[in-house]
Design a protein around this motif. Structure first.
Motif, PDB file in Angstrom:
ATOM      1  N   MET A   1      27.663  30.903  27.352  1.00  0.00           N
ATOM      2  CA  MET A   1      28.537  31.029  28.507  1.00  0.00           C
ATOM      3  C   MET A   1      27.763  31.716  29.632  1.00  0.00           C
ATOM      4  N   ALA A   2      27.944  31.239  30.850  1.00  0.00           N
ATOM      5  CA  ALA A   2      27.255  31.816  32.010  1.00  0.00           C
ATOM      6  C   ALA A   2      27.789  33.211  32.287  1.00  0.00           C
ATOM      7  N   ARG A   3      26.896  34.052  32.728  1.00  0.00           N
ATOM      8  CA  ARG A   3      27.269  35.422  33.051  1.00  0.00           C
ATOM      9  C   ARG A   3      27.621  35.497  34.531  1.00  0.00           C
ATOM     10  N   THR A   4      28.647  36.262  34.859  1.00  0.00           N
ATOM     11  CA  THR A   4      29.058  36.395  36.255  1.00  0.00           C
ATOM     12  C   THR A   4      27.933  37.014  37.061  1.00  0.00           C
ATOM     13  N   GLN A   5      27.594  36.367  38.162  1.00  0.00           N
ATOM     14  CA  GLN A   5      26.530  36.849  39.035  1.00  0.00           C
ATOM     15  C   GLN A   5      27.139  37.688  40.154  1.00  0.00           C
ATOM     16  N   ALA A   6      26.529  38.828  40.416  1.00  0.00           N
ATOM     17  CA  ALA A   6      27.015  39.675  41.510  1.00  0.00           C
ATOM     18  C   ALA A   6      26.914  38.895  42.817  1.00  0.00           C
ATOM     19  N   LEU A   7      27.887  39.076  43.660  1.00  0.00           N
ATOM     20  CA  LEU A   7      27.920  38.383  44.943  1.00  0.00           C
ATOM     21  C   LEU A   7      27.706  39.426  46.038  1.00  0.00           C
ATOM     22  N   LEU A   8      26.466  39.588  46.419  1.00  0.00           N
ATOM     23  CA  LEU A   8      26.104  40.618  47.384  1.00  0.00           C
ATOM     24  C   LEU A   8      26.208  40.073  48.801  1.00  0.00           C
ATOM     25  N   ILE A   9      27.399  40.146  49.342  1.00  0.00           N
ATOM     26  CA  ILE A   9      27.621  39.749  50.727  1.00  0.00           C
ATOM     27  C   ILE A   9      28.214  40.935  51.466  1.00  0.00           C
ATOM     28  N   GLN A  10      27.993  40.970  52.759  1.00  0.00           N
ATOM     29  CA  GLN A  10      28.511  42.061  53.559  1.00  0.00           C
ATOM     30  C   GLN A  10      29.565  41.541  54.522  1.00  0.00           C
ATOM     31  N   ILE A  11      30.566  42.359  54.709  1.00  0.00           N
ATOM     32  CA  ILE A  11      31.638  42.054  55.651  1.00  0.00           C
ATOM     33  C   ILE A  11      31.472  43.008  56.832  1.00  0.00           C
ATOM     34  N   ALA A  12      31.413  42.437  58.025  1.00  0.00           N
ATOM     35  CA  ALA A  12      31.249  43.251  59.228  1.00  0.00           C
ATOM     36  C   ALA A  12      32.577  43.333  59.965  1.00  0.00           C
ATOM     37  N   THR A  13      33.071  44.555  60.141  1.00  0.00           N
ATOM     38  CA  THR A  13      34.362  44.723  60.803  1.00  0.00           C
ATOM     39  C   THR A  13      34.305  44.328  62.277  1.00  0.00           C
ATOM     40  N   GLY A  14      33.140  44.403  62.898  1.00  0.00           N
ATOM     41  CA  GLY A  14      33.007  44.030  64.306  1.00  0.00           C
ATOM     42  C   GLY A  14      32.774  42.545  64.526  1.00  0.00           C
ATOM     43  N   ASP A  15      32.647  41.787  63.447  1.00  0.00           N
ATOM     44  CA  ASP A  15      32.395  40.344  63.535  1.00  0.00           C
ATOM     45  C   ASP A  15      33.667  39.648  64.017  1.00  0.00           C
ATOM     46  N   PRO A  16      33.550  38.738  64.989  1.00  0.00           N
ATOM     47  CA  PRO A  16      34.748  38.050  65.479  1.00  0.00           C
ATOM     48  C   PRO A  16      35.353  37.064  64.462  1.00  0.00           C
ATOM     49  N   ARG A  17      34.568  36.671  63.460  1.00  0.00           N
ATOM     50  CA  ARG A  17      35.094  35.749  62.442  1.00  0.00           C
ATOM     51  C   ARG A  17      36.038  36.487  61.505  1.00  0.00           C
TER      52      ARG A  17
END
Length: 136
Positions: A1-17
């Motif tokens: 079974m595949a092991r869960t891979q960490a998802l290293l993404i950043q969320i920027a509060t100042g980003d308009p998206r």
């Protein structure tokens, strides 16, 4: 079974998206660059929401969009995995989105008063992250 891979993404509060769009864009980039391989398991909705300290509904919305576009696949009772690559959009839609992205880029560069040569050089450098992947 595949092991869960960490998802290293950043969320920027100042980003308009919106935050869900930032997650979608982050996952797409990680898949496009090969950082997330085909078959890699993503964190659960709750797990990623806790990691990013955001509402689980926001993560669920992003995951649903990625699944609908074919980037991710859901395996009943097992979670979400990176899907096998396929052309996710029609050629016409791909062209439309490319034109939209190029126009947005050109307008931003024009507002910054960059010479075209410098802008192209920076764009080429930024696109090199996709070099290991096949391009359409």
């Amino acid at each position: 079974m595949a092991r869960t891979q960490a998802l290293l993404i950043q969320i920027a509060t100042g980003d308009p998206r919106p935050i869900s769009k930032q997650i979608v864009d982050g996952v797409r980039m990680k898949i496009a660059t090969g950082e997330l391989a085909v078959g890699a398991q993503l964190p659960s909705v709750r797990g990623l929401a806790q990691q990013l300290t955001i509402n689980p509904n926001t993560v669920a919305k992003a995951y649903a969009e990625l699944t609908g576009e074919g980037w991710l696949e859901s395996r009943q009772g097992l979670g979400l995995y990176v899907a096998t690559p396929r052309q996710r959009l029609s050629n016409a839609e791909r062209d439309r989105r490319m034109d939209e992205a190029v126009q947005g880029f050109v307008h931003e560069v024009a507002a910054l008063d960059y010479p075209p040569e410098r802008a192209l050089s920076r764009l080429e450098r930024a696109l090199r992250v996709l070099a290991p992947k096949k391009t359409a």
